[in-house]
Design an enzyme around this catalytic site. Structure first.
Site, PDB file in Angstrom:
ATOM      1  N   ASP A 250       0.859  -1.188   0.000  1.00 43.50           N
ATOM      2  CA  ASP A 250       0.000   0.000   0.000  1.00 43.50           C
ATOM      3  C   ASP A 250       0.893   1.236   0.000  1.00 43.50           C
ATOM      4  OD1 ASP A 250      -2.951  -0.913   0.497  1.00 43.50           O
ATOM      5  OD2 ASP A 250      -1.771  -2.102   1.894  1.00 43.50           O
TER       6      ASP A 250
ATOM      7  N   ARG B  98       4.992   2.507   4.215  1.00 43.46           N
ATOM      8  CA  ARG B  98       5.456   1.220   4.728  1.00 43.46           C
ATOM      9  C   ARG B  98       6.956   1.208   5.051  1.00 43.46           C
ATOM     10  NH1 ARG B  98       0.900   0.775   5.595  1.00 43.46           N
ATOM     11  NH2 ARG B  98      -0.615  -0.711   4.751  1.00 43.46           N
TER      12      ARG B  98
ATOM     13  N   ARG C  93      -7.621  10.021   2.677  1.00 39.56           N
ATOM     14  CA  ARG C  93      -7.048   9.074   1.707  1.00 39.56           C
ATOM     15  C   ARG C  93      -7.778   9.182   0.371  1.00 39.56           C
ATOM     16  NH1 ARG C  93      -7.832   3.440   4.276  1.00 39.56           N
ATOM     17  NH2 ARG C  93      -6.679   2.726   2.440  1.00 39.56           N
TER      18      ARG C  93
ATOM     19  N   LYS D 247      -9.345   1.018  -5.379  1.00 37.88           N
ATOM     20  CA  LYS D 247     -10.016   0.428  -4.213  1.00 37.88           C
ATOM     21  C   LYS D 247     -10.931   1.453  -3.541  1.00 37.88           C
ATOM     22  CE  LYS D 247      -6.006   1.345  -1.217  1.00 37.88           C
ATOM     23  NZ  LYS D 247      -4.872   0.752  -0.488  1.00 37.88           N
ATOM     24  N   HIS D 248     -11.934   0.992  -2.764  1.00 36.24           N
ATOM     25  CA  HIS D 248     -12.332  -0.351  -2.338  1.00 36.24           C
ATOM     26  C   HIS D 248     -13.728  -0.584  -2.897  1.00 36.24           C
ATOM     27  CE1 HIS D 248      -9.636   1.421   0.722  1.00 36.24           C
ATOM     28  NE2 HIS D 248      -9.146   0.201   0.885  1.00 36.24           N
TER      29      HIS D 248
ATOM     30  N   HIS E 261     -11.810  -2.671   9.096  1.00 29.61           N
ATOM     31  CA  HIS E 261     -10.789  -3.360   9.887  1.00 29.61           C
ATOM     32  C   HIS E 261     -11.386  -3.869  11.201  1.00 29.61           C
ATOM     33  CE1 HIS E 261      -8.373  -0.721   7.271  1.00 29.61           C
ATOM     34  NE2 HIS E 261      -7.452  -1.652   7.355  1.00 29.61           N
TER      35      HIS E 261
ATOM     36  N   ASP F 109      -9.612  -7.423  -0.426  1.00 26.44           N
ATOM     37  CA  ASP F 109      -8.922  -6.678   0.621  1.00 26.44           C
ATOM     38  C   ASP F 109      -8.385  -7.727   1.598  1.00 26.44           C
ATOM     39  OD1 ASP F 109      -7.931  -4.632   2.179  1.00 26.44           O
ATOM     40  OD2 ASP F 109      -9.829  -3.569   2.372  1.00 26.44           O
TER      41      ASP F 109
END
Length: 535
Positions: free
Chosen positions: A96, A104, A164, A194-195, A207, A281
């Site tokens: 990502d 990351r 985002r 996405k999503h 999540h 996902d």
């Protein structure tokens, strides 16, 4: 429908190589290509559990991809090369990198968030950013970026999408997503929009739980799904499914879109005509695991039409479940063949079968380059938004020292401290205090009353959308504190480094600066506007 063979155009020799490989693969090997576990990009001893597990999955399951998480650049570089060397078929490494490798990888460049990019009004900046991130991916050996986010920021209290997203306007979202895809595709890096079919209109985080998207079929098709259709028309290589309950397209209560054949195949494949890679996902998210076992979820995901299963809670259980389902003819073997063919075409198009290892010198030259840093700063400078009230007081006059009241949704870290420490270097005498969720109302009242009348308060607000956080809004006692500060200092300036919609809780006519994210490059751009000093 545009065939995946046109989405991933190959030369005759490349097509022959893919078909030849497919013809030799066993069912076991084909299913392995559909499984994508995760790995951290940090040093791993050859005897560590994490290293032994990932190498076992490569050698015994023949996994097709690996999703990379936190790490440093050198460990990423070494890990990717080592794991590729032990895999019979090249591994599709992915991550990502919505705003760059910094999502990351430590000590790398972060671009501003998507909402900031859209505020520039210039999609060409998104194209250049997509290309820059893709170049960094390529030199490291990462072939797929799970970006762009094309959800609409329609629900202001959405705890996980928010900045985002490019924004709430479908045309703006579509235009910037198309531009990002164009830039990344020019480097033969796979994008994944996405999503699907849209995570924007909910106050729930997949999540933590299964969000309900309670919108009509007409609204979903005209608004939420519109940017996905534009991405498909623009040639996006992949679409990531969202763990979302969407009653308008799936009658079974509690069935996530990821596991719904009506949505994955009926809507995305058949109705919208997308024949590229469909990826789930993360299957270890609570939006799935709270309701389905690892075995059941894996079978449903493949039956629904997903080509790649990302981060199953147990890779071997998922593998065995899909293998058994094909053996029992619950899943047609022809469907597995189509999925694996798409995967191999995507790998061939991205250059994995002919990839040459980059030197560490090349990595250091391309990752976080000066050119990319200048682009990030250009985006940040053009994205900062000032209210009419704030414009009257900027740049801040040096006659009155600034007093920074940093308000954060968590204990202060390097991110929150960067703003005040940088501001102090430019304007000596600037002081700072931190207000965290642990400071009670009595203490806040004391702070408001103790402020010297000779200061100009600046209030950076770090309330951000984050995974697993829950609801996103300013608590009432904090709003009352803001009111006390305003009574004494009408020229106080609020700076929102997180959710910009929270500024609406203050009421109209406030002195606000919106940065649309807390990354350092955006903070630096705000400091330049606040002080009038070019950094």
């Amino acid at each position: 429908m545009v065939s995946y063979k046109k989405i991933f155009p190959l030369k005759a020799g490349q097509r022959t190589a893919v078909e030849s490989l497919m013809a030799k693969m066993t069912l076991h090997q084909k299913i392995g290509q559909m499984i994508c576990p995760g790995s951290v990009g940090v040093f791993q001893s050859s005897e560590s559990a994490a290293y032994r597990k990932i190498t076992y999955l490569i050698k015994n399951l023949g996994i097709g991809g690996i999703v990379l998480f936190r790490g440093d650049i050198y460990a990423y570089y070494e890990l990717i090369e080592e794991l590729q060397s032990i895999s019979r078929i090249p591994i599709l490494f992915s991550a990502d990198f919505e705003r760059g490798l910094a999502m990351r990888i430590t000590n790398t460049l972060s671009f501003p968030l998507n909402m900031a990019i859209a505020k520039t009004g210039d999609p060409s900046l998104a194209e250049r950013m997509g290309k820059a991130i893709a170049q960094e991916c390529r030199v490291l050996g990462i072939s797929m970026n799970f970006a762009p986010v094309v959800d609409l920021a329609g629900e202001k209290k959405n705890p996980v999408i928010n900045t985002r997203a490019y924004g709430p306007d479908k045309e703006i979202v579509a235009a910037f997503a198309e531009a990002f895809i164009k830039g990344a595709s020019s480097e033969h890096i796979l994008n994944s929009a996405k999503h699907f079919p849209g995570h924007g209109y909910t106050t729930m985080d997949s999540h933590r739980e299964l969000p309900l998207i309670n919108r009509t079929k007409k609204k979903l098709l005209s608004d939420d799904i519109y940017p996905f259709q534009r991405c498909i028309n623009a040639g996006v290589q992949s679409i990531m499914m969202g763990h979302l309950e969407v009653p308008a397209f799936e009658s079974r209560e509690g069935l996530p879109a990821t596991l719904s054949r009506s949505i994955v195949t009926g809507l995305l494949r058949d109705q919208l005509g997308f024949d590229g890679l469909i990826v789930s996902d993360a299957m270890n998210m609570n939006g799935v695991t709270n309701y389905f076992s690892a075995r059941e979820a894996a079978v449903l995901a493949v039956k629904a039409g997903n080509d790649m299963i990302l981060l199953p809670p147990d890779e071997e259980i998922a593998f065995d479940a899909v293998l058994q389902a094909v053996t029992d003819k619950v899943i047609p073997s022809e469907q597995i063949d189509r999925s694996v063919s798409r995967i191999l075409y995507a790998k061939m198009w991205s250059g994995l079968f002919s990839r040459q290892k980059s030197s560490i010198h090349q990595v250091k030259k391309i990752v976080s380059s000066g050119k990319s840093a200048r682009l990030a700063r250009e985006i940040a400078d053009k994205s900062v938004t000032l209210s009419k009230g704030a414009m009257k007081y900027l740049p801040a006059k040096r006659k009155r020292p600034l007093f920074c009241i940093t308000v954060s949704d968590k204990s202060p870290s390097e991110t929150e401290m960067f703003f005040s420490s940088t501001l102090k270097k430019i304007m000596p005498g600037t002081e700072n205090i931190f207000i965290t969720p642990f400071v009670n109302e009595e203490m806040l009242t004391r702070i408001a009353g103790s402020l010297s009348p000779d200061i100009q308060p600046v209030l950076p607000v770090f309330y951000r959308a984050r995974s697993y956080q829950g609801r996103l809004e300013l608590p009432p006692h904090l709003l009352r504190f803001f009111g006390l500060v305003e009574q004494r200092f009408p020229d106080c300036i609020y700076i929102f480094f997180g959710n910009p919609f929270l500024s609406e809780q203050l009421g109209r006519g406030k002195n606000t600066i919106l940065a649309y994210g807390d990354v350092q490059i955006s903070q630096t751009a705000v400091i330049a506007r606040l002080t009038g000093v070019a950094l």
